[in-house]
Motif scaffolding. Structure first.
Motif: not given
Length: 166
Positions: A71-76, A80-83, A120-127, A129-131
């Motif tokens: 949920q933290g990952t989805k909310r940010f 599934k790759y991030g999870i 292509g979107d490191s900002q989205k990846a960082f956000k 990852a933070t979630g």
């Protein structure tokens, strides 16, 4: 026999606390088994209420352990790759010879996982990852609190029935 059950129960309590940080060990269920072993001694009378409530808590926390980071990952805005990256990063971080690897690993893993998903979107990846990292910390804290409470219940009962146990 009581001494053996007491010793194994205490060891399981400690393993349960470690399991609140290590992803390969289900901390709260292991701690619950330690509590159960204490109640199986002849000295401590069985309390089905305590065992039932703590079992429900252990199962609930076990389920939430998977839900909260997702949920933290989805909310940010993560995927599934991030999870998966968070979980893999945690395992690598635990065994990596770097200080606080178990904290750094999940964040880096989530970031790498999100970059693999959308490079292509490191900002989205960082956000994302933070979630994922915030969800991981919340889940770990929750498991730690539950296992410490279980240990507290264990020690209170041992102290209460110390004359019969020792």
């Amino acid at each position: 026999m009581d001494t053996i059950l007491l010793c194994i129960g205490f060891i399981l309590m400690i393993i349960g606390i470690l399991g609140s940080f290590l992803p390969v060990l289900p901390g709260p269920p292991i701690s619950w088994v330690g509590l159960l072993l204490l109640y199986l001694t002849k000295a401590v009378p069985v309390s089905y209420t305590v065992l039932g409530i703590t079992l429900v808590v252990a199962i609930g926390v076990g389920i939430l352990d998977y839900v909260i980071p997702a949920q933290g990952t989805k909310r940010f805005g993560g995927s599934k790759y991030g999870i998966w990256g968070t979980n893999i990063g945690l395992v690598i971080g635990i065994f990596a010879p770097i200080p606080f690897g178990f904290i750094i690993g999940p964040f880096v893993g989530a970031f790498v996982g999100e970059m693999l998903n959308d490079s292509g979107d490191s900002q989205k990846a960082f956000k994302a990852a933070t979630g994922s990292f915030i969800g991981f910390l919340a889940s770990t804290f929750m498991k730690f609190v539950v296992t410490v409470v279980f240990l507290g219940l264990f020690l209170i009962k041992v102290w209460e029935y110390r004359s019969e146990l020792f």
